[in-house]
Design a protein around this motif. Structure first.
Motif, mmCIF file in Angstrom:
data_model
loop_
_atom_site.group_PDB
_atom_site.id
_atom_site.type_symbol
_atom_site.label_atom_id
_atom_site.label_comp_id
_atom_site.label_asym_id
_atom_site.label_seq_id
_atom_site.Cartn_x
_atom_site.Cartn_y
_atom_site.Cartn_z
ATOM 1 N N ILE A 44 -40.825 106.290 56.161
ATOM 2 C CA ILE A 44 -39.520 106.536 56.800
ATOM 3 C C ILE A 44 -38.651 105.285 56.723
ATOM 4 C CG2 ILE A 44 -38.389 107.007 59.007
ATOM 5 C CD1 ILE A 44 -40.809 108.822 59.664
ATOM 6 N N SER A 45 -39.251 104.139 56.957
ATOM 7 C CA SER A 45 -38.505 102.887 56.862
ATOM 8 C C SER A 45 -38.026 102.653 55.427
ATOM 9 C CB SER A 45 -39.393 101.740 57.333
ATOM 10 O OG SER A 45 -38.714 100.528 57.283
ATOM 11 N N PHE A 46 -38.855 102.982 54.453
ATOM 12 C CA PHE A 46 -38.469 102.864 53.049
ATOM 13 C C PHE A 46 -37.254 103.732 52.734
ATOM 14 C CE2 PHE A 46 -38.919 104.957 48.855
ATOM 15 C CZ PHE A 46 -38.599 103.884 48.045
ATOM 16 N N VAL A 47 -37.290 104.986 53.187
ATOM 17 C CA VAL A 47 -36.171 105.897 52.938
ATOM 18 C C VAL A 47 -34.900 105.396 53.622
ATOM 19 C CG1 VAL A 47 -35.321 108.243 53.361
ATOM 20 C CG2 VAL A 47 -37.638 107.898 52.521
ATOM 21 N N CYS A 48 -35.029 104.931 54.856
ATOM 22 C CA CYS A 48 -33.851 104.412 55.579
ATOM 23 C C CYS A 48 -33.284 103.175 54.909
ATOM 24 C CB CYS A 48 -34.214 104.113 57.028
ATOM 25 S SG CYS A 48 -34.503 105.570 58.027
ATOM 26 N N PHE A 49 -34.143 102.264 54.475
ATOM 27 C CA PHE A 49 -33.645 101.074 53.784
ATOM 28 C C PHE A 49 -33.015 101.434 52.446
ATOM 29 C CE2 PHE A 49 -36.360 98.238 56.474
ATOM 30 C CZ PHE A 49 -35.355 97.382 56.858
ATOM 31 N N ALA A 50 -33.574 102.417 51.738
ATOM 32 C CA ALA A 50 -33.009 102.818 50.445
ATOM 33 C C ALA A 50 -31.616 103.414 50.607
ATOM 34 C CB ALA A 50 -33.934 103.815 49.759
ATOM 35 N N ALA A 51 -31.361 104.070 51.748
ATOM 36 C CA ALA A 51 -30.064 104.700 51.979
ATOM 37 C C ALA A 51 -29.070 103.777 52.675
ATOM 38 C CB ALA A 51 -30.259 105.960 52.828
ATOM 39 N N SER A 52 -29.472 102.564 52.988
ATOM 40 C CA SER A 52 -28.616 101.687 53.791
ATOM 41 C C SER A 52 -27.973 100.592 52.950
ATOM 42 C CB SER A 52 -29.440 101.048 54.906
ATOM 43 O OG SER A 52 -30.315 100.079 54.362
ATOM 44 N N ALA A 53 -27.145 99.823 53.632
ATOM 45 C CA ALA A 53 -26.538 98.655 52.989
ATOM 46 C C ALA A 53 -27.555 97.526 52.850
ATOM 47 C CB ALA A 53 -25.341 98.180 53.805
ATOM 48 N N ALA A 54 -28.659 97.618 53.582
ATOM 49 C CA ALA A 54 -29.714 96.607 53.524
ATOM 50 C C ALA A 54 -30.778 97.002 52.502
ATOM 51 C CB ALA A 54 -30.343 96.436 54.900
ATOM 52 N N ALA A 55 -30.334 97.537 51.372
ATOM 53 C CA ALA A 55 -31.252 98.014 50.345
ATOM 54 C C ALA A 55 -32.081 96.894 49.721
ATOM 55 C CB ALA A 55 -30.492 98.762 49.262
ATOM 56 N N ALA A 56 -31.706 95.667 49.943
ATOM 57 C CA ALA A 56 -32.475 94.545 49.406
ATOM 58 C C ALA A 56 -33.853 94.451 50.049
ATOM 59 C CB ALA A 56 -31.722 93.238 49.630
ATOM 60 N N PHE A 57 -34.015 95.048 51.226
ATOM 61 C CA PHE A 57 -35.290 94.993 51.928
ATOM 62 C C PHE A 57 -36.198 96.175 51.612
ATOM 63 C CE2 PHE A 57 -32.375 92.896 55.118
ATOM 64 C CZ PHE A 57 -32.714 91.610 54.725
ATOM 65 N N VAL A 58 -35.851 96.978 50.637
ATOM 66 C CA VAL A 58 -36.590 98.197 50.349
ATOM 67 C C VAL A 58 -37.996 97.915 49.802
ATOM 68 C CG1 VAL A 58 -35.835 98.606 47.965
ATOM 69 C CG2 VAL A 58 -36.225 100.523 49.468
ATOM 70 N N THR A 59 -38.216 96.749 49.260
ATOM 71 C CA THR A 59 -39.509 96.417 48.665
ATOM 72 C C THR A 59 -40.614 96.318 49.705
ATOM 73 O OG1 THR A 59 -38.321 95.181 46.977
ATOM 74 C CG2 THR A 59 -40.674 94.796 47.136
ATOM 75 N N VAL A 60 -40.313 95.770 50.847
ATOM 76 C CA VAL A 60 -41.335 95.561 51.885
ATOM 77 C C VAL A 60 -41.934 96.881 52.365
ATOM 78 C CG1 VAL A 60 -41.748 94.677 54.206
ATOM 79 C CG2 VAL A 60 -40.422 93.343 52.581
ATOM 80 N N PRO A 61 -41.119 97.860 52.786
ATOM 81 C CA PRO A 61 -41.736 99.106 53.218
ATOM 82 C C PRO A 61 -42.419 99.858 52.087
ATOM 83 C CG PRO A 61 -39.372 99.170 53.609
ATOM 84 C CD PRO A 61 -39.695 97.830 53.071
ATOM 85 N N LEU A 62 -41.924 99.714 50.863
ATOM 86 C CA LEU A 62 -42.577 100.371 49.729
ATOM 87 C C LEU A 62 -43.964 99.796 49.495
ATOM 88 C CD1 LEU A 62 -42.515 102.345 47.349
ATOM 89 C CD2 LEU A 62 -41.489 100.521 45.991
ATOM 90 N N SER A 100 -46.954 93.325 59.586
ATOM 91 C CA SER A 100 -46.358 93.229 60.921
ATOM 92 C C SER A 100 -45.319 92.115 60.979
ATOM 93 C CB SER A 100 -47.458 92.984 61.951
ATOM 94 O OG SER A 100 -46.929 92.908 63.233
ATOM 95 N N ILE A 101 -45.642 90.973 60.457
ATOM 96 C CA ILE A 101 -44.713 89.837 60.481
ATOM 97 C C ILE A 101 -43.469 90.120 59.646
ATOM 98 C CG2 ILE A 101 -44.408 87.430 59.749
ATOM 99 C CD1 ILE A 101 -47.382 87.013 60.539
ATOM 100 N N ILE A 102 -43.670 90.634 58.441
ATOM 101 C CA ILE A 102 -42.534 90.861 57.550
ATOM 102 C C ILE A 102 -41.670 92.020 58.043
ATOM 103 C CG2 ILE A 102 -41.874 91.469 55.195
ATOM 104 C CD1 ILE A 102 -44.273 89.820 54.255
ATOM 105 N N PHE A 103 -42.291 93.088 58.560
ATOM 106 C CA PHE A 103 -41.505 94.182 59.135
ATOM 107 C C PHE A 103 -40.659 93.678 60.301
ATOM 108 C CE2 PHE A 103 -43.812 97.833 57.165
ATOM 109 C CZ PHE A 103 -42.705 98.602 56.869
ATOM 110 N N PHE A 104 -41.227 92.805 61.116
ATOM 111 C CA PHE A 104 -40.479 92.261 62.253
ATOM 112 C C PHE A 104 -39.267 91.467 61.776
ATOM 113 C CE2 PHE A 104 -39.892 89.039 65.650
ATOM 114 C CZ PHE A 104 -39.554 89.909 66.686
#
Length: 171
Positions: A44-62, A100-104
């Motif tokens: 869910i976090s991956f999908v939200c990051f992919a659809a957001s302006a913060a798409a640069a963070f999509v790698t972490v949830p993937l 946990s650290i990187i998601f935070f």
């Protein structure tokens, strides 16, 4: 001919699904529920990051999603028990700590820096994922600490052998 092949293909699909999906016993266990929650939240976090302006963070949830799917598969099929020299709980602990650290960190950045709603949603789901990953690494840490306090014993037989040898030494 079509009637004869259809049940066989249905049965083969069902057997493949049974071998891929976790068993009901594992899925209802504490570790199974944590892993399924981690998979769902990271996806869910991956999908939200992919659809957001913060798409640069999509790698972490993937990456968290893929690693958690691997561990879900490994634990549900007991793949981890086949490799005695490889310490799966320690690798799982490191996976949970880093996730946990990187998601935070990325959740704080997504919520504070980006104004769009999908970035905020990604941050909220990232915070929830942080809590679930932190709970998982806390439970793994307690199991590893208990294992190390026992001196690495995995069952009762070595302790019985030690008791028998201590009796023979006292004679």
């Amino acid at each position: 001919m079509g009637d004869i092949e259809a049940p066989d293909s249905t049965q083969s699909r069902q057997s493949v699904l049974k071998s891929v999906l976790p068993s009901k016993e594992f899925a209802t266990s504490r570790k199974g529920m944590l892993l399924i929650g981690e998979v769902a939240l990271s996806f869910i976090s991956f999908v939200c990051f992919a659809a957001s302006a913060a798409a640069a963070f999509v790698t972490v949830p993937l990456l968290a999603f893929l690693a958690t799917v691997f561990f879900l598969f490994a634990y549900s099929t007991k793949f981890n028990e086949r490799f005695q020299g490889f310490c799966f709980p320690l690798v799982d602990f490191m996976r949970c700590v880093t996730a946990s650290i990187i998601f935070f960190i990325i959740s704080i950045m997504a919520v504070s820096k980006y104004p769009d709603g999908s970035s905020k949603a990604a941050g909220i789901f990232g915070f929830i994922a942080t809590i679930v990953f932190a709970l998982d690494f806390y439970l793994i840490f307690n199991e590893l600490a208990g294992f190390l306090k026992q001196g690495g014993e995995s069952n009762d037989e070595p302790s019985r052998q030690r008791d028998d040898s201590s009796d023979s030494d006292s004679d």
